[in-house]
Design a protein around this motif. Sequence first.
Motif, PDB file in Angstrom:
ATOM      1  N   GLN A 111       2.320  20.884  19.285  1.00  0.00           N
ATOM      2  CA  GLN A 111       2.746  19.496  19.364  1.00  0.00           C
ATOM      3  C   GLN A 111       2.688  18.797  18.008  1.00  0.00           C
ATOM      4  O   GLN A 111       2.975  17.591  17.946  1.00  0.00           O
ATOM      5  CB  GLN A 111       1.851  18.740  20.356  1.00  0.00           C
ATOM      6  CG  GLN A 111       1.974  19.219  21.787  1.00  0.00           C
ATOM      7  CD  GLN A 111       0.996  18.542  22.724  1.00  0.00           C
ATOM      8  OE1 GLN A 111       0.197  19.201  23.370  1.00  0.00           O
ATOM      9  NE2 GLN A 111       1.072  17.217  22.832  1.00  0.00           N
ATOM     10  N   PHE A 112       2.350  19.532  16.945  1.00  0.00           N
ATOM     11  CA  PHE A 112       2.184  18.862  15.655  1.00  0.00           C
ATOM     12  C   PHE A 112       2.287  19.895  14.533  1.00  0.00           C
ATOM     13  O   PHE A 112       1.285  20.406  14.049  1.00  0.00           O
ATOM     14  CB  PHE A 112       0.835  18.163  15.623  1.00  0.00           C
ATOM     15  CG  PHE A 112       0.663  17.161  14.493  1.00  0.00           C
ATOM     16  CD1 PHE A 112       1.731  16.733  13.725  1.00  0.00           C
ATOM     17  CD2 PHE A 112      -0.591  16.630  14.209  1.00  0.00           C
ATOM     18  CE1 PHE A 112       1.561  15.821  12.700  1.00  0.00           C
ATOM     19  CE2 PHE A 112      -0.774  15.714  13.186  1.00  0.00           C
ATOM     20  CZ  PHE A 112       0.309  15.307  12.431  1.00  0.00           C
ATOM     21  N   THR A 113       3.510  20.174  14.098  1.00  0.00           N
ATOM     22  CA  THR A 113       3.694  21.170  13.044  1.00  0.00           C
ATOM     23  C   THR A 113       2.999  20.756  11.754  1.00  0.00           C
ATOM     24  O   THR A 113       2.345  21.578  11.103  1.00  0.00           O
ATOM     25  CB  THR A 113       5.188  21.394  12.766  1.00  0.00           C
ATOM     26  OG1 THR A 113       5.795  20.146  12.401  1.00  0.00           O
ATOM     27  CG2 THR A 113       5.904  21.980  13.973  1.00  0.00           C
ATOM     28  N   ALA A 114       3.146  19.500  11.360  1.00  0.00           N
ATOM     29  CA  ALA A 114       2.541  19.043  10.106  1.00  0.00           C
ATOM     30  C   ALA A 114       1.024  19.083  10.179  1.00  0.00           C
ATOM     31  O   ALA A 114       0.347  19.413   9.193  1.00  0.00           O
ATOM     32  CB  ALA A 114       3.019  17.636   9.768  1.00  0.00           C
ATOM     33  N   GLY A 115       0.469  18.750  11.329  1.00  0.00           N
ATOM     34  CA  GLY A 115      -0.977  18.795  11.493  1.00  0.00           C
ATOM     35  C   GLY A 115      -1.511  20.213  11.452  1.00  0.00           C
ATOM     36  O   GLY A 115      -2.558  20.482  10.841  1.00  0.00           O
ATOM     37  N   VAL A 116      -0.805  21.148  12.078  1.00  0.00           N
ATOM     38  CA  VAL A 116      -1.208  22.550  12.036  1.00  0.00           C
ATOM     39  C   VAL A 116      -1.156  23.070  10.606  1.00  0.00           C
ATOM     40  O   VAL A 116      -2.049  23.796  10.163  1.00  0.00           O
ATOM     41  CB  VAL A 116      -0.309  23.394  12.966  1.00  0.00           C
ATOM     42  CG1 VAL A 116      -0.472  24.880  12.683  1.00  0.00           C
ATOM     43  CG2 VAL A 116      -0.648  23.093  14.424  1.00  0.00           C
ATOM     44  N   ARG A 117      -0.103  22.697   9.882  1.00  0.00           N
ATOM     45  CA  ARG A 117      -0.024  23.117   8.478  1.00  0.00           C
ATOM     46  C   ARG A 117      -1.236  22.611   7.691  1.00  0.00           C
ATOM     47  O   ARG A 117      -1.854  23.371   6.931  1.00  0.00           O
ATOM     48  CB  ARG A 117       1.259  22.584   7.839  1.00  0.00           C
ATOM     49  CG  ARG A 117       1.363  22.897   6.341  1.00  0.00           C
ATOM     50  CD  ARG A 117       2.612  22.355   5.720  1.00  0.00           C
ATOM     51  NE  ARG A 117       2.675  20.895   5.804  1.00  0.00           N
ATOM     52  CZ  ARG A 117       3.670  20.176   5.310  1.00  0.00           C
ATOM     53  NH1 ARG A 117       4.699  20.757   4.724  1.00  0.00           N
ATOM     54  NH2 ARG A 117       3.652  18.855   5.413  1.00  0.00           N
ATOM     55  N   ALA A 118      -1.596  21.347   7.878  1.00  0.00           N
ATOM     56  CA  ALA A 118      -2.733  20.788   7.150  1.00  0.00           C
ATOM     57  C   ALA A 118      -4.027  21.495   7.523  1.00  0.00           C
ATOM     58  O   ALA A 118      -4.862  21.787   6.649  1.00  0.00           O
ATOM     59  CB  ALA A 118      -2.836  19.294   7.431  1.00  0.00           C
ATOM     60  N   GLN A 119      -4.217  21.781   8.814  1.00  0.00           N
ATOM     61  CA  GLN A 119      -5.443  22.457   9.251  1.00  0.00           C
ATOM     62  C   GLN A 119      -5.519  23.879   8.706  1.00  0.00           C
ATOM     63  O   GLN A 119      -6.580  24.333   8.272  1.00  0.00           O
ATOM     64  CB  GLN A 119      -5.497  22.468  10.772  1.00  0.00           C
ATOM     65  CG  GLN A 119      -5.693  21.091  11.387  1.00  0.00           C
ATOM     66  CD  GLN A 119      -5.414  21.078  12.871  1.00  0.00           C
ATOM     67  OE1 GLN A 119      -5.536  22.092  13.552  1.00  0.00           O
ATOM     68  NE2 GLN A 119      -5.023  19.930  13.383  1.00  0.00           N
ATOM     69  N   LEU A 120      -4.400  24.589   8.716  1.00  0.00           N
ATOM     70  CA  LEU A 120      -4.388  25.961   8.181  1.00  0.00           C
ATOM     71  C   LEU A 120      -4.639  25.956   6.679  1.00  0.00           C
ATOM     72  O   LEU A 120      -5.388  26.803   6.165  1.00  0.00           O
ATOM     73  CB  LEU A 120      -3.052  26.631   8.493  1.00  0.00           C
ATOM     74  CG  LEU A 120      -2.839  27.061   9.944  1.00  0.00           C
ATOM     75  CD1 LEU A 120      -1.404  27.514  10.157  1.00  0.00           C
ATOM     76  CD2 LEU A 120      -3.808  28.184  10.314  1.00  0.00           C
ATOM     77  N   ALA A 121      -4.009  25.045   5.984  1.00  0.00           N
ATOM     78  CA  ALA A 121      -4.200  24.982   4.532  1.00  0.00           C
ATOM     79  C   ALA A 121      -5.659  24.713   4.197  1.00  0.00           C
ATOM     80  O   ALA A 121      -6.232  25.338   3.281  1.00  0.00           O
ATOM     81  CB  ALA A 121      -3.306  23.895   3.936  1.00  0.00           C
ATOM     82  N   ARG A 122      -6.275  23.818   4.950  1.00  0.00           N
ATOM     83  CA  ARG A 122      -7.676  23.485   4.702  1.00  0.00           C
ATOM     84  C   ARG A 122      -8.589  24.663   5.052  1.00  0.00           C
ATOM     85  O   ARG A 122      -9.491  25.008   4.282  1.00  0.00           O
ATOM     86  CB  ARG A 122      -8.046  22.246   5.522  1.00  0.00           C
ATOM     87  CG  ARG A 122      -9.449  21.718   5.281  1.00  0.00           C
ATOM     88  CD  ARG A 122      -9.590  20.305   5.835  1.00  0.00           C
ATOM     89  NE  ARG A 122      -9.246  20.242   7.252  1.00  0.00           N
ATOM     90  CZ  ARG A 122      -8.195  19.598   7.728  1.00  0.00           C
ATOM     91  NH1 ARG A 122      -7.357  18.980   6.900  1.00  0.00           N
ATOM     92  NH2 ARG A 122      -7.949  19.565   9.026  1.00  0.00           N
ATOM     93  N   HIS A 123      -8.368  25.274   6.208  1.00  0.00           N
ATOM     94  CA  HIS A 123      -9.254  26.342   6.663  1.00  0.00           C
ATOM     95  C   HIS A 123      -9.152  27.582   5.777  1.00  0.00           C
ATOM     96  O   HIS A 123     -10.174  28.225   5.482  1.00  0.00           O
ATOM     97  CB  HIS A 123      -8.929  26.712   8.111  1.00  0.00           C
ATOM     98  CG  HIS A 123      -9.868  27.713   8.704  1.00  0.00           C
ATOM     99  ND1 HIS A 123     -11.107  27.376   9.205  1.00  0.00           N
ATOM    100  CD2 HIS A 123      -9.762  29.067   8.864  1.00  0.00           C
ATOM    101  CE1 HIS A 123     -11.715  28.462   9.651  1.00  0.00           C
ATOM    102  NE2 HIS A 123     -10.921  29.497   9.458  1.00  0.00           N
TER     103      HIS A 123
END
Length: 782
Positions: free
Chosen positions: A254-266
Amino acid sequence: MEDELPRRREKFPFGLAHLGLDEVEREIPADEPPPLAPNAELTQIGKDIRRWDARNKVTGAALYTVDVHLPGMLHAAVLRSPLPHARIRSLDLSPAAALPGVHAVLTVVEPPADGASMVLRYVGQPVAALAADTPALAEAALRLIRVEYEPLPFVVDLDGARRADAPIVYPDSEWQKSPSAGLPAAASDLPITGNIRGPESKGSRGDIGAGFAAAEIVVDGTYDTQVQTHCCLEPHAIVAAWHEDGLDVWMSTQFTAGVRAQLARHFQLPLSRVRVRAEAVGGGFGSKSQIGVYGRTAVALSRLAKAPVRLVHRRDEEQMDSGNRSSSEQHLRIGARRDGTLTAISLHSYGSAGIAFGAGVGNMVTALYRCPHVESRQYDVFTHAGPACAMRGPGNTQGAFALEQGIDELAEKLAMDPLALRDVIDPSPVRREERRMGAESIGWTRCQPPGADQGPVKRGMGMAQSLWSANVQTNAACELRLWRDGRVEVLSSVQDIGTGVGTVLAQVVAEELGLQPEDIQVRIGDTEFPSGPPSYGSRTTASITPPARTAAWQIKEALFRSVASAWQVDPQRLTVQDGWIHLRDAPQQRISWQEATATLRTDRISAVAGRSDDYAGFRSRSGDAAMALNDLGGVQFAEVAVDTETGVIRVERVVAVQDCGRPINPLQIESQVQGGVLMGVSYALLEERILDIHTGWMLNPNLVDYKLTGAWDTPQIEVILLENYQGFSATDAYGIAEPANIATAAAIANAVYNAIGVRMRSLPMTPAKVLHALGAVSGGPH
């Protein structure tokens, strides 16, 4: 800064369209378009346009995550805990890793920082995962992993978890590592005693003692709501491909941009090296809002195996470990004067989000009605069960079930019509009009006294109201591309989870450019495009349509300048309609869209616009999230038939009167409301996660034993949409998904009371509960 940019003043339509519109003046950014006319004067916005992806979905051409197959792709499987509470004494992955065809094996459960043994806290919690050549091989390899568990005491029910001698879910301060369900009562600084965390008292005000002392009438009751699981038709799924240049992910999210941010951070990657795609998504009601453990697991396996990895939940995994709507036990007390004026509302609630926190029941009691003295004390109760997460109207859906029954009970004690009482205590003029329209449509004057019907099948009528914030994501943008051959593209990473955001983007752009929606190529669901908002919290349309229109307007202005240069006229004299550009004062001088775009100096021009603040400002904001000044409301009426011999409740009709600012596509909005009502009917009568208190296992982890509303259970649903203009943004459109679900179960409960004269204070309202309630009233078994 936005407030330092040039601005201008404009007059916008204001009010409810069917009652006659006024005007309101707003100050807006100079680079945004002038106000839109009311829908009746537009050609594309406000019209029933076919979904942009309808053909692909009905023909099977739509690409879901489960349809993604990459060269060399491996298949993941997850080993899950068979125990609700256990310490891992030993974990040996080597036998699975040695099996030919297995390319990566890893531990999923995180060890404590102090080096102690790993602890599992619910059945289904991921322990380890692996990736193999085929799904069958992956499942076979799981059986080779050797784990020694030390069973520990556990508790999975709300009552048991509150006992002084209950097994503790989080000893010491370990609860701080628990996942937040993203729900009310999720503040980080609440005290914890045993398994009870809280209270969260946000919204409390006045002197509750003084409020009840001033009351002439008091009602009180205890209301229980169950755990409802997410049942998305497409399960949680991800394909992750780690490579030298970064990370590519296809995900049902439900949130491509949010998933990208979480993956980049993790995984400590630059945002520019993470790409997330979601071309088609098979539903999401809050559970697909985050990357989740399963998403991080798939990426870690891909990095380890140096190959793409596909991880898809089985249905039982989906039911046990993809999130749920938290339970609640609400103790509600309401005081009022004899004229209906509220003097006090007291709410003490306990709910469990399993191992997560955030089991509150929202802000219904503190925000819906006018009351000077309000006490709201909401507690989380930890249990050894899978974590909850946000689910369509989180908190407020549970809260409405209690509050709206309490208000109806108060009306009965005051000998007032429930609508008349709400006219006294509800400050919203919009909901007042919604009540009037809904009552007229359903025939409220036909409503009889409770239990008045003769015979075993009794019919009744009830209503309830919803409340939800008008949410906006400020980090939301669109790009508009215009090609020399006349082609128009709208691009954003916003994802369409079935609600039709791609359609409304095409409508908004087509309206601004004087084209048809089918002339607009919609390209969304890819983080290579400008960051789009999430598809949750009823914020998507409000966040993405204003920048889409602004970008289209900027492109149109650029095209006008190009044509004006060729014609040697002032660009302000140009207008576009039905695919033709012409002079306002000499419409016979015109050229077609393709002829106009051929005048461009370059093959393509583009404009990128972001979501500006609402023109009247926001009520509050936190990071990228903001709340508009208005609320999203709605009033629903229900008619039911109750068979007092079998206990079966049948919802025969629902009238839902809803507002969402300016409706962009009424047909799609009606579909959203119908979906919300159906989910509410299912919540009211059928759905319930059942855990075995002796084993912690879910007893109905499938779509056979976990009951959902089907065709036979579907009532006649009438949707009445209001055009509610506020002049807040370039489109003045807001969300509707949550409000469409919040009031349904409460309206049904009030209708059931009207039918049988007995309050149903526990969900779901099963036949057994109905018969028990009737038997209790009559003094014996029914």
